[in-house]
Every structure is written in C-alpha cells, then in structure tokens.
Motif scaffolding. Structure first.
Motif, PDB file in Angstrom:
ATOM      1  N   ASP A  67       9.933   4.954  -4.621  1.00  0.00           N
ATOM      2  CA  ASP A  67       8.651   5.643  -4.737  1.00  0.00           C
ATOM      3  C   ASP A  67       8.159   6.130  -3.379  1.00  0.00           C
ATOM      4  OD1 ASP A  67       8.199   5.466  -7.542  1.00  0.00           O
ATOM      5  OD2 ASP A  67       7.748   3.349  -7.318  1.00  0.00           O
ATOM      6  N   GLY A  68       8.445   5.358  -2.342  1.00  0.00           N
ATOM      7  CA  GLY A  68       8.071   5.796  -1.001  1.00  0.00           C
ATOM      8  C   GLY A  68       8.795   7.061  -0.591  1.00  0.00           C
ATOM      9  N   LEU A  69      10.081   7.151  -0.949  1.00  0.00           N
ATOM     10  CA  LEU A  69      10.850   8.359  -0.642  1.00  0.00           C
ATOM     11  C   LEU A  69      10.317   9.579  -1.384  1.00  0.00           C
ATOM     12  CD1 LEU A  69      14.554   7.101  -0.532  1.00  0.00           C
ATOM     13  CD2 LEU A  69      13.252   8.123   1.342  1.00  0.00           C
ATOM     14  N   VAL A  70       9.872   9.387  -2.635  1.00  0.00           N
ATOM     15  CA  VAL A  70       9.306  10.497  -3.396  1.00  0.00           C
ATOM     16  C   VAL A  70       8.057  11.027  -2.698  1.00  0.00           C
ATOM     17  CG1 VAL A  70       8.200  11.149  -5.582  1.00  0.00           C
ATOM     18  CG2 VAL A  70      10.252   9.712  -5.595  1.00  0.00           C
TER      19      VAL A  70
ATOM     20  N   GLY B  53       3.035   3.472  -7.751  1.00  0.00           N
ATOM     21  CA  GLY B  53       4.223   2.624  -7.866  1.00  0.00           C
ATOM     22  C   GLY B  53       4.641   2.059  -6.523  1.00  0.00           C
ATOM     23  N   PHE B  54       4.499   2.861  -5.471  1.00  0.00           N
ATOM     24  CA  PHE B  54       4.813   2.431  -4.109  1.00  0.00           C
ATOM     25  C   PHE B  54       3.968   1.216  -3.745  1.00  0.00           C
ATOM     26  CE2 PHE B  54       4.321   3.548   0.616  1.00  0.00           C
ATOM     27  CZ  PHE B  54       5.508   2.931   0.960  1.00  0.00           C
ATOM     28  N   GLY B  55       2.650   1.308  -3.968  1.00  0.00           N
ATOM     29  CA  GLY B  55       1.764   0.192  -3.658  1.00  0.00           C
ATOM     30  C   GLY B  55       2.013  -1.016  -4.541  1.00  0.00           C
ATOM     31  N   GLN B  56       2.225  -0.760  -5.834  1.00  0.00           N
ATOM     32  CA  GLN B  56       2.454  -1.853  -6.769  1.00  0.00           C
ATOM     33  C   GLN B  56       3.704  -2.642  -6.405  1.00  0.00           C
ATOM     34  OE1 GLN B  56       3.702  -0.781 -10.798  1.00  0.00           O
ATOM     35  NE2 GLN B  56       2.138  -2.172 -11.613  1.00  0.00           N
ATOM     36  N   LYS B  57       4.774  -1.928  -6.063  1.00  0.00           N
ATOM     37  CA  LYS B  57       6.036  -2.602  -5.757  1.00  0.00           C
ATOM     38  C   LYS B  57       5.990  -3.312  -4.400  1.00  0.00           C
ATOM     39  CE  LYS B  57       8.533   0.416  -8.838  1.00  0.00           C
ATOM     40  NZ  LYS B  57       9.330   1.659  -8.980  1.00  0.00           N
ATOM     41  N   ILE B  58       5.176  -2.793  -3.476  1.00  0.00           N
ATOM     42  CA  ILE B  58       4.972  -3.529  -2.216  1.00  0.00           C
ATOM     43  C   ILE B  58       4.288  -4.861  -2.512  1.00  0.00           C
ATOM     44  CG2 ILE B  58       3.626  -3.560  -0.078  1.00  0.00           C
ATOM     45  CD1 ILE B  58       4.218  -0.594   0.237  1.00  0.00           C
ATOM     46  N   ALA B  59       3.264  -4.800  -3.387  1.00  0.00           N
ATOM     47  CA  ALA B  59       2.558  -6.030  -3.765  1.00  0.00           C
ATOM     48  C   ALA B  59       3.508  -7.012  -4.435  1.00  0.00           C
ATOM     49  CB  ALA B  59       1.397  -5.701  -4.698  1.00  0.00           C
ATOM     50  N   GLU B  60       4.379  -6.505  -5.313  1.00  0.00           N
ATOM     51  CA  GLU B  60       5.340  -7.376  -5.988  1.00  0.00           C
ATOM     52  C   GLU B  60       6.343  -7.980  -5.007  1.00  0.00           C
ATOM     53  OE1 GLU B  60       6.982  -4.855  -8.976  1.00  0.00           O
ATOM     54  OE2 GLU B  60       5.268  -5.091 -10.342  1.00  0.00           O
ATOM     55  N   ALA B  61       6.728  -7.170  -3.990  1.00  0.00           N
ATOM     56  CA  ALA B  61       7.660  -7.687  -2.983  1.00  0.00           C
ATOM     57  C   ALA B  61       7.003  -8.776  -2.139  1.00  0.00           C
ATOM     58  CB  ALA B  61       8.156  -6.547  -2.098  1.00  0.00           C
ATOM     59  N   ILE B  62       5.725  -8.560  -1.777  1.00  0.00           N
ATOM     60  CA  ILE B  62       5.006  -9.544  -0.961  1.00  0.00           C
ATOM     61  C   ILE B  62       4.868 -10.868  -1.707  1.00  0.00           C
ATOM     62  CG2 ILE B  62       2.740 -10.100   0.032  1.00  0.00           C
ATOM     63  CD1 ILE B  62       2.483  -7.104   0.712  1.00  0.00           C
ATOM     64  N   THR B  63       4.580 -10.779  -2.996  1.00  0.00           N
ATOM     65  CA  THR B  63       4.381 -11.998  -3.795  1.00  0.00           C
ATOM     66  C   THR B  63       5.673 -12.510  -4.430  1.00  0.00           C
ATOM     67  OG1 THR B  63       3.819 -10.636  -5.732  1.00  0.00           O
ATOM     68  CG2 THR B  63       1.999 -11.364  -4.317  1.00  0.00           C
ATOM     69  N   ARG B  64       6.784 -11.829  -4.158  1.00  0.00           N
ATOM     70  CA  ARG B  64       8.095 -12.203  -4.676  1.00  0.00           C
ATOM     71  C   ARG B  64       8.138 -12.164  -6.215  1.00  0.00           C
ATOM     72  NH1 ARG B  64      10.137 -17.137  -0.666  1.00  0.00           N
ATOM     73  NH2 ARG B  64       9.863 -15.954   1.280  1.00  0.00           N
ATOM     74  N   LYS B  65       7.340 -11.250  -6.781  1.00  0.00           N
ATOM     75  CA  LYS B  65       7.365 -11.035  -8.224  1.00  0.00           C
ATOM     76  C   LYS B  65       8.346  -9.928  -8.612  1.00  0.00           C
ATOM     77  CE  LYS B  65       4.047 -13.967  -9.246  1.00  0.00           C
ATOM     78  NZ  LYS B  65       4.288 -15.178 -10.068  1.00  0.00           N
ATOM     79  N   GLY B  66       8.895  -9.264  -7.620  1.00  0.00           N
ATOM     80  CA  GLY B  66       9.839  -8.183  -7.876  1.00  0.00           C
ATOM     81  C   GLY B  66      10.843  -8.091  -6.750  1.00  0.00           C
ATOM     82  N   PRO B  67      11.828  -7.176  -6.847  1.00  0.00           N
ATOM     83  CA  PRO B  67      12.832  -7.015  -5.793  1.00  0.00           C
ATOM     84  C   PRO B  67      12.177  -6.670  -4.457  1.00  0.00           C
ATOM     85  CG  PRO B  67      13.466  -5.827  -7.778  1.00  0.00           C
ATOM     86  CD  PRO B  67      12.058  -6.272  -7.987  1.00  0.00           C
ATOM     87  N   PRO B  68      12.750  -7.107  -3.343  1.00  0.00           N
ATOM     88  CA  PRO B  68      12.107  -6.909  -2.035  1.00  0.00           C
ATOM     89  C   PRO B  68      12.018  -5.460  -1.573  1.00  0.00           C
ATOM     90  CG  PRO B  68      14.294  -7.879  -1.779  1.00  0.00           C
ATOM     91  CD  PRO B  68      13.980  -7.910  -3.240  1.00  0.00           C
TER      92      PRO B  68
END
Length: 222
Positions: free
Chosen positions: A167-170, A146-161
């Motif tokens: 997930d990183g904190l977990v 999830g950490f990697g997926q959400k980073i990818a979404e943030a980079i492509t602006r497909k999800g919150p920044p």
C-alpha cells in the motif's frame, strides 16, 4: 500475466494517473482529470454558492470519467478476461493521444481534459478483475488507509511485519507520478501528454506479448 507483472503494471498505471491528474489540475486551475471525489466536492461547493455558470466543467469531467469507465468495462467484458488488460490499455492510449490532438487544435483547457478523464475512467477497468488488487486505479485513499492499518498491525504483531509495503508503494507511485506531471507540464505544456500516451502504449504491447505467450486455461469437463 502473473501477479508480479500485474503489480508492476498496476504501480505504473497508478503513477500515470497521478501524472495526468497533476497536469489536469494545473491546466484547469483546481479541477481533476482522475480524482473524481475532488470534482464532486467542487461541484457541491459551487452549487451551494449558486455559481451556476461554473457547474458545467466539474459535471462534464465527472460525466467523461463515467463514460470512460463504461467504455473500459465494456471492452473488458466483450474481449474477455484474458485479453482485457491489453485491450483496455489500447483504448487508454488512444484517449490520451486524442487529448493531445484535441488540446493542440482547441486550446480551451476543458476539451482535452474531457478525453483525459475518459482515459482515467477506462484505466480503472485494466486490473479490476484481480482479487485484492488496489494498484492501477485512479484513487488511493483506500491504499493510504491500508498503509496505516497494516503499520498498526505490524507494530502490534497482529499481521505480517512488512504487509504495509504494498500500500505504501501505491501511494508513493501516485505521488511521484503527480510530481513528474506537474514538472512536465511546466516544461512542455500539452506536449507533456506524449509521455503517458507512450507509457500506456508500451504497457499495451508488453501485456499483449505476455498474454500471447500464456496458454489459455483448460476448460473443465462437465
């Protein structure tokens, strides 16, 4: 408990799982007290190598974790959602404290580890009813993905920044807990178990007080 307290409890429990797992890994020479995927892999390798004399330990750890999961889930079911978290935390406290006592009485590495595996199995029931909540469990592979997926979404602006932060904190909580567990075992041997027992006990007390202050949800009239 509100979601902020659930998050704090979950991250603390994730660190606790890492602490106990590292301690068990060092004590057992390569097996785990919470990471059952690792034990299943070890079991498969030993089976493939026909090392039947060594199969009992990973099998017993997996069975102990399963028993703990059943116990924690039963406690949550019978107690009810409102008091499930403090009740399961109390069970976990008893199991970790029991592991310390067992380890001091019976110095063979396996016996205390079975109680720890049960404690980690039970821990997964603490926040299991919180929708979309990963923290507090004893496995974080999904959080790492999830950490990697959400980073990818943030980079492509497909999800919150900053959606990746949770997930990183977990993942970070498990790492820090494991590091502390390894260092504590080097310094204190089995007495290192005092710390997770105290943490679980304090969490049980805090969550009990928080639940007691909350008003029960009003029943909807039929």
């Amino acid at each position: 408990m509100n979601r902020q307290w659930q998050l704090a409890t979950g991250l603390t429990l994730t660190a606790l799982a890492g602490y106990v797992d590292a301690l068990g890994f060092v004590r057992l020479g390569g097996l785990y007290t919470s990471f059952m995927s690792g034990n299943i892999t070890q079991l498969a390798v030993l089976t493939g190598d026909l090392q039947t004399a060594h199969l009992w330990l990973p099998l017993a750890l997996i069975g102990s974790f399963l028993l703990g999961a059943i116990l924690g889930s039963l406690v949550g079911i019978f107690i009810g959602d409102r008091w499930a978290t403090p009740a399961v935390l109390t069970v976990e406290t008893g199991l970790v404290a029991g592991a310390l006592v067992i380890g001091l009485v019976a110095p063979e590495p396996g016996w205390a580890s079975f109680a720890l595996a049960m404690a980690m199995g039970a821990q997964n029931a603490v926040l299991s009813r919180v929708k979309g909540f990963r923290a507090g469990t004893t496995f974080v592979t999904g959080a790492l993905f999830g950490f990697g997926q959400k980073i990818a979404e943030a980079i492509t602006r497909k999800g919150p920044p900053f959606a990746w932060a949770g997930d990183g904190l977990v993942w970070l909580s498990l790492f820090v807990g494991a590091l502390c567990g390894a260092l504590a075992y080097q310094a204190l041997n089995l007495y290192a178990l005092i710390a997770p027992a105290l943490v679980a006990a304090v969490l049980a007390l805090i969550t009990s007080l928080l639940v007691a202050r909350e008003r029960p949800a009003a029943k909807v009239a039929s």
